[in-house]
Motif scaffolding. Sequence first.
Motif, PDB file in Angstrom:
ATOM      1  N   PHE A  54       0.825  -1.203   0.000  1.00 13.57           N
ATOM      2  CA  PHE A  54       0.000   0.000   0.000  1.00 13.57           C
ATOM      3  C   PHE A  54       0.862   1.256   0.000  1.00 13.57           C
ATOM      4  CE2 PHE A  54      -2.278  -3.342   2.177  1.00 13.57           C
ATOM      5  CZ  PHE A  54      -3.563  -3.237   1.702  1.00 13.57           C
ATOM      6  N   ARG A  55       0.349   2.313  -0.595  1.00 15.77           N
ATOM      7  CA  ARG A  55       0.956   3.630  -0.448  1.00 15.77           C
ATOM      8  C   ARG A  55       0.436   4.245   0.853  1.00 15.77           C
ATOM      9  NH1 ARG A  55       0.809   6.886  -5.447  1.00 15.77           N
ATOM     10  NH2 ARG A  55       2.720   5.749  -5.821  1.00 15.77           N
ATOM     11  N   HIS A  56      -0.868   4.097   1.105  1.00 18.02           N
ATOM     12  CA  HIS A  56      -1.495   4.529   2.354  1.00 18.02           C
ATOM     13  C   HIS A  56      -2.378   3.380   2.834  1.00 18.02           C
ATOM     14  CE1 HIS A  56      -0.150   8.617   1.634  1.00 18.02           C
ATOM     15  NE2 HIS A  56      -0.674   8.553   0.413  1.00 18.02           N
ATOM     16  N   ALA A  57      -2.420   3.176   4.112  1.00 18.75           N
ATOM     17  CA  ALA A  57      -3.134   2.029   4.671  1.00 18.75           C
ATOM     18  C   ALA A  57      -4.629   2.056   4.358  1.00 18.75           C
ATOM     19  CB  ALA A  57      -2.917   1.965   6.176  1.00 18.75           C
ATOM     20  N   ALA A  58      -5.211   3.232   4.194  1.00 22.13           N
ATOM     21  CA  ALA A  58      -6.651   3.344   3.967  1.00 22.13           C
ATOM     22  C   ALA A  58      -7.042   3.129   2.505  1.00 22.13           C
ATOM     23  CB  ALA A  58      -7.132   4.718   4.427  1.00 22.13           C
ATOM     24  N   GLU A  59      -6.080   2.969   1.619  1.00 18.73           N
ATOM     25  CA  GLU A  59      -6.365   2.810   0.193  1.00 18.73           C
ATOM     26  C   GLU A  59      -6.349   1.342  -0.218  1.00 18.73           C
ATOM     27  OE1 GLU A  59      -3.379   5.066  -1.817  1.00 18.73           O
ATOM     28  OE2 GLU A  59      -4.232   6.974  -1.213  1.00 18.73           O
ATOM     29  N   ALA A  60      -6.732   1.107  -1.462  1.00 15.36           N
ATOM     30  CA  ALA A  60      -6.605  -0.236  -2.044  1.00 15.36           C
ATOM     31  C   ALA A  60      -5.118  -0.504  -2.278  1.00 15.36           C
ATOM     32  CB  ALA A  60      -7.370  -0.301  -3.363  1.00 15.36           C
ATOM     33  N   PRO A  61      -4.698  -1.762  -2.294  1.00 11.36           N
ATOM     34  CA  PRO A  61      -3.272  -2.046  -2.493  1.00 11.36           C
ATOM     35  C   PRO A  61      -2.790  -1.621  -3.876  1.00 11.36           C
ATOM     36  CG  PRO A  61      -4.547  -4.080  -2.425  1.00 11.36           C
ATOM     37  CD  PRO A  61      -5.482  -2.971  -2.103  1.00 11.36           C
ATOM     38  N   LEU A  62      -1.549  -1.100  -3.920  1.00  9.12           N
ATOM     39  CA  LEU A  62      -0.913  -0.769  -5.198  1.00  9.12           C
ATOM     40  C   LEU A  62      -0.576  -2.043  -5.957  1.00  9.12           C
ATOM     41  CD1 LEU A  62       1.655   1.967  -4.142  1.00  9.12           C
ATOM     42  CD2 LEU A  62      -0.427   2.301  -5.459  1.00  9.12           C
ATOM     43  N   TYR A  63      -0.031  -3.017  -5.231  1.00  5.63           N
ATOM     44  CA  TYR A  63       0.403  -4.273  -5.823  1.00  5.63           C
ATOM     45  C   TYR A  63       0.070  -5.414  -4.876  1.00  5.63           C
ATOM     46  CZ  TYR A  63       3.080  -0.887  -8.373  1.00  5.63           C
ATOM     47  OH  TYR A  63       3.442   0.204  -9.098  1.00  5.63           O
ATOM     48  N   ARG A  64      -0.081  -6.609  -5.455  1.00  2.67           N
ATOM     49  CA  ARG A  64      -0.252  -7.827  -4.676  1.00  2.67           C
ATOM     50  C   ARG A  64       0.712  -8.871  -5.228  1.00  2.67           C
ATOM     51  NH1 ARG A  64      -5.409  -7.593  -6.595  1.00  2.67           N
ATOM     52  NH2 ARG A  64      -5.220  -9.758  -7.272  1.00  2.67           N
ATOM     53  N   VAL A  65       1.477  -9.473  -4.346  1.00  2.40           N
ATOM     54  CA  VAL A  65       2.326 -10.600  -4.714  1.00  2.40           C
ATOM     55  C   VAL A  65       1.612 -11.828  -4.168  1.00  2.40           C
ATOM     56  CG1 VAL A  65       4.594 -11.668  -4.486  1.00  2.40           C
ATOM     57  CG2 VAL A  65       4.402  -9.169  -4.550  1.00  2.40           C
ATOM     58  N   GLU A  66       1.241 -12.734  -5.065  1.00  2.76           N
ATOM     59  CA  GLU A  66       0.445 -13.886  -4.656  1.00  2.76           C
ATOM     60  C   GLU A  66       1.175 -15.194  -4.942  1.00  2.76           C
ATOM     61  OE1 GLU A  66      -3.549 -13.900  -6.104  1.00  2.76           O
ATOM     62  OE2 GLU A  66      -3.956 -11.894  -5.311  1.00  2.76           O
ATOM     63  N   LYS A  67       1.007 -16.121  -4.019  1.00  5.97           N
ATOM     64  CA  LYS A  67       1.555 -17.471  -4.145  1.00  5.97           C
ATOM     65  C   LYS A  67       0.377 -18.435  -4.288  1.00  5.97           C
ATOM     66  CE  LYS A  67       4.147 -20.840  -1.398  1.00  5.97           C
ATOM     67  NZ  LYS A  67       4.812 -21.038  -0.093  1.00  5.97           N
ATOM     68  N   HIS A  68       0.267 -19.078  -5.461  1.00  5.51           N
ATOM     69  CA  HIS A  68      -0.785 -20.056  -5.752  1.00  5.51           C
ATOM     70  C   HIS A  68      -0.125 -21.418  -5.955  1.00  5.51           C
ATOM     71  CE1 HIS A  68      -4.278 -17.405  -6.642  1.00  5.51           C
ATOM     72  NE2 HIS A  68      -3.325 -16.529  -6.879  1.00  5.51           N
ATOM     73  N   PRO A  69      -0.001 -22.242  -4.939  1.00  6.44           N
ATOM     74  CA  PRO A  69       0.642 -23.548  -5.104  1.00  6.44           C
ATOM     75  C   PRO A  69      -0.035 -24.440  -6.151  1.00  6.44           C
ATOM     76  CG  PRO A  69       0.416 -23.035  -2.789  1.00  6.44           C
ATOM     77  CD  PRO A  69      -0.355 -22.001  -3.542  1.00  6.44           C
ATOM     78  N   ALA A  70      -1.331 -24.306  -6.352  1.00  4.80           N
ATOM     79  CA  ALA A  70      -2.039 -25.141  -7.322  1.00  4.80           C
ATOM     80  C   ALA A  70      -1.585 -24.858  -8.752  1.00  4.80           C
ATOM     81  CB  ALA A  70      -3.543 -24.923  -7.196  1.00  4.80           C
ATOM     82  N   LEU A  71      -1.036 -23.675  -9.016  1.00  5.19           N
ATOM     83  CA  LEU A  71      -0.586 -23.310 -10.362  1.00  5.19           C
ATOM     84  C   LEU A  71       0.903 -23.543 -10.572  1.00  5.19           C
ATOM     85  CD1 LEU A  71      -2.519 -19.935 -10.790  1.00  5.19           C
ATOM     86  CD2 LEU A  71      -3.152 -22.196 -11.650  1.00  5.19           C
TER      87      LEU A  71
END
Length: 110
Positions: A54-71
């Motif tokens: 996040f840039r600011h905690a009250a906002e939506a995330p700028l980026y998400r790093v996701e780990k999907h073991p099924a993929l």
Amino acid sequence: MALDTHPSSPGGVVFFERRELDQLMRLYGRMVAAGEWRDYGIAGLSDRAVFSIFRHAAEAPLYRVEKHPALSRKQGAWAVFGQGGQILKRGHELAQVLRVFEKGKFSVVD
């Protein structure tokens, strides 16, 4: 603390391993020092683990790093998503996927 459970196990939660968290926190620390990021969140879900930036905690995330073991055998277990939900980078190794944030290749635009 359960770090990584197979997603097909009943009641299991996917989470980051210690070395994965270390890589994510090193990147986060560099970007905070550069003044680009200010907060993060970590979620362990039944099918994936998410590190939100996040840039600011009250906002939506700028980026998400996701780990999907099924993929992991198909597209790769790791993905970086932008604010609009678009996939910026996908791969089998976390270090490879985090290269999307390397200086010179990437900049934050308001």
